[in-house]
Design a protein around this motif. Sequence first.
Motif, PDB file in Angstrom:
ATOM      1  N   VAL A   1       0.888  -1.164   0.000  1.00  0.00           N
ATOM      2  CA  VAL A   1       0.000   0.000   0.000  1.00  0.00           C
ATOM      3  C   VAL A   1       0.927   1.215   0.000  1.00  0.00           C
ATOM      4  O   VAL A   1       1.702   1.391   0.949  1.00  0.00           O
ATOM      5  CB  VAL A   1      -0.928   0.015   1.235  1.00  0.00           C
ATOM      6  N   PRO A   2       0.917   2.023  -1.048  1.00  0.00           N
ATOM      7  CA  PRO A   2       1.921   3.077  -1.195  1.00  0.00           C
ATOM      8  C   PRO A   2       2.099   4.012  -0.003  1.00  0.00           C
ATOM      9  O   PRO A   2       3.229   4.300   0.381  1.00  0.00           O
ATOM     10  CB  PRO A   2       1.443   3.839  -2.428  1.00  0.00           C
ATOM     11  N   HIS A   3       1.009   4.473   0.600  1.00  0.00           N
ATOM     12  CA  HIS A   3       1.190   5.418   1.710  1.00  0.00           C
ATOM     13  C   HIS A   3       1.710   4.732   2.979  1.00  0.00           C
ATOM     14  O   HIS A   3       2.007   5.398   3.965  1.00  0.00           O
ATOM     15  CB  HIS A   3      -0.085   6.236   1.978  1.00  0.00           C
ATOM     16  N   GLU A   4       1.856   3.416   2.937  1.00  0.00           N
ATOM     17  CA  GLU A   4       2.417   2.668   4.066  1.00  0.00           C
ATOM     18  C   GLU A   4       3.816   2.119   3.754  1.00  0.00           C
ATOM     19  O   GLU A   4       4.339   1.288   4.495  1.00  0.00           O
ATOM     20  CB  GLU A   4       1.485   1.508   4.433  1.00  0.00           C
ATOM     21  N   ILE A   5       4.438   2.592   2.675  1.00  0.00           N
ATOM     22  CA  ILE A   5       5.695   2.019   2.216  1.00  0.00           C
ATOM     23  C   ILE A   5       6.806   2.089   3.270  1.00  0.00           C
ATOM     24  O   ILE A   5       7.538   1.115   3.470  1.00  0.00           O
ATOM     25  CB  ILE A   5       6.150   2.638   0.865  1.00  0.00           C
ATOM     26  N   ASP A   6       6.940   3.207   3.974  1.00  0.00           N
ATOM     27  CA  ASP A   6       7.974   3.296   5.010  1.00  0.00           C
ATOM     28  C   ASP A   6       7.727   2.290   6.133  1.00  0.00           C
ATOM     29  O   ASP A   6       8.661   1.630   6.595  1.00  0.00           O
ATOM     30  CB  ASP A   6       8.072   4.715   5.579  1.00  0.00           C
ATOM     31  N   ALA A   7       6.487   2.146   6.555  1.00  0.00           N
ATOM     32  CA  ALA A   7       6.154   1.181   7.614  1.00  0.00           C
ATOM     33  C   ALA A   7       6.407  -0.251   7.149  1.00  0.00           C
ATOM     34  O   ALA A   7       6.879  -1.085   7.920  1.00  0.00           O
ATOM     35  CB  ALA A   7       4.705   1.362   8.057  1.00  0.00           C
ATOM     36  N   ILE A   8       6.105  -0.528   5.882  1.00  0.00           N
ATOM     37  CA  ILE A   8       6.342  -1.872   5.342  1.00  0.00           C
ATOM     38  C   ILE A   8       7.834  -2.178   5.334  1.00  0.00           C
ATOM     39  O   ILE A   8       8.261  -3.254   5.749  1.00  0.00           O
ATOM     40  CB  ILE A   8       5.732  -2.000   3.930  1.00  0.00           C
ATOM     41  N   LEU A   9       8.642  -1.234   4.878  1.00  0.00           N
ATOM     42  CA  LEU A   9      10.093  -1.448   4.867  1.00  0.00           C
ATOM     43  C   LEU A   9      10.639  -1.601   6.276  1.00  0.00           C
ATOM     44  O   LEU A   9      11.485  -2.464   6.534  1.00  0.00           O
ATOM     45  CB  LEU A   9      10.794  -0.313   4.120  1.00  0.00           C
ATOM     46  N   ALA A  10      10.143  -0.800   7.211  1.00  0.00           N
ATOM     47  CA  ALA A  10      10.583  -0.919   8.609  1.00  0.00           C
ATOM     48  C   ALA A  10      10.190  -2.276   9.195  1.00  0.00           C
ATOM     49  O   ALA A  10      10.975  -2.906   9.916  1.00  0.00           O
ATOM     50  CB  ALA A  10      10.000   0.215   9.443  1.00  0.00           C
ATOM     51  N   LYS A  11       8.996  -2.743   8.879  1.00  0.00           N
ATOM     52  CA  LYS A  11       8.524  -4.048   9.350  1.00  0.00           C
ATOM     53  C   LYS A  11       9.479  -5.168   8.940  1.00  0.00           C
ATOM     54  O   LYS A  11       9.676  -6.135   9.677  1.00  0.00           O
ATOM     55  CB  LYS A  11       7.132  -4.310   8.769  1.00  0.00           C
ATOM     56  N   HIS A  12      10.100  -5.006   7.784  1.00  0.00           N
ATOM     57  CA  HIS A  12      11.023  -6.018   7.274  1.00  0.00           C
ATOM     58  C   HIS A  12      12.485  -5.662   7.571  1.00  0.00           C
ATOM     59  O   HIS A  12      13.395  -6.206   6.949  1.00  0.00           O
ATOM     60  CB  HIS A  12      10.802  -6.228   5.776  1.00  0.00           C
TER      61      HIS A  12
ATOM     62  N   PHE B   1       6.628   8.161  -4.374  1.00  0.00           N
ATOM     63  CA  PHE B   1       6.178   9.470  -3.892  1.00  0.00           C
ATOM     64  C   PHE B   1       6.029   9.488  -2.367  1.00  0.00           C
ATOM     65  O   PHE B   1       6.397  10.458  -1.708  1.00  0.00           O
ATOM     66  CB  PHE B   1       4.845   9.830  -4.561  1.00  0.00           C
ATOM     67  N   PHE B   2       5.486   8.422  -1.795  1.00  0.00           N
ATOM     68  CA  PHE B   2       5.222   8.377  -0.352  1.00  0.00           C
ATOM     69  C   PHE B   2       6.443   7.959   0.471  1.00  0.00           C
ATOM     70  O   PHE B   2       6.384   7.975   1.700  1.00  0.00           O
ATOM     71  CB  PHE B   2       4.057   7.437  -0.035  1.00  0.00           C
ATOM     72  N   LEU B   3       7.521   7.593  -0.167  1.00  0.00           N
ATOM     73  CA  LEU B   3       8.732   7.192   0.551  1.00  0.00           C
ATOM     74  C   LEU B   3       9.328   8.424   1.231  1.00  0.00           C
ATOM     75  O   LEU B   3       9.734   9.373   0.569  1.00  0.00           O
ATOM     76  CB  LEU B   3       9.722   6.595  -0.446  1.00  0.00           C
ATOM     77  N   ARG B   4       9.390   8.437   2.559  1.00  0.00           N
ATOM     78  CA  ARG B   4       9.890   9.591   3.307  1.00  0.00           C
ATOM     79  C   ARG B   4      11.079   9.243   4.195  1.00  0.00           C
ATOM     80  O   ARG B   4      12.039   9.985   4.251  1.00  0.00           O
ATOM     81  CB  ARG B   4       8.779  10.188   4.184  1.00  0.00           C
ATOM     82  N   GLU B   5      10.995   8.135   4.906  1.00  0.00           N
ATOM     83  CA  GLU B   5      12.021   7.786   5.885  1.00  0.00           C
ATOM     84  C   GLU B   5      13.157   6.965   5.284  1.00  0.00           C
ATOM     85  O   GLU B   5      14.262   6.970   5.810  1.00  0.00           O
ATOM     86  CB  GLU B   5      11.390   7.007   7.041  1.00  0.00           C
ATOM     87  N   HIS B   6      12.909   6.266   4.210  1.00  0.00           N
ATOM     88  CA  HIS B   6      13.909   5.408   3.585  1.00  0.00           C
ATOM     89  C   HIS B   6      14.437   6.070   2.318  1.00  0.00           C
ATOM     90  O   HIS B   6      13.674   6.665   1.565  1.00  0.00           O
ATOM     91  CB  HIS B   6      13.318   4.039   3.251  1.00  0.00           C
TER      92      HIS B   6
END
Length: 101
Positions: free
Chosen positions: A22-33, A55-60
């Motif tokens: 889910v694009p707006h959750e991309i940072d959380a998904i990457l952190a989860k892994h 576009f939604f990638l902010r932390e990574h």
Amino acid sequence: RGLLMDLWRSNPYINLQRQFVVPHEIDAILAKHAVPTRFDLLSIDIDGNDFYSWFFLREHRSRVVIIEYNGALDAQDDKVIPYDEFFSSDGSDYYGASLLA
């Protein structure tokens, strides 16, 4: 060690995780892994929401990004499909973004 994600398959030997992106959750998904916030290569090919995932990638942040675009769209056009977090390709040319976008 890299991370691969796929909607339908998983394989622990190559760190392929079953994951709907889910694009707006991309940072959380990457952190989860356990993906570090700085890494070398990001390849996005999810048949539709590629533009929005980036576009939604902010932390990574990656040093290099490879991202799918819609080759059926004119390269001189700046076009992106409207955001739909649960978009799923129907196999038509209606997906993603133009190269210019």
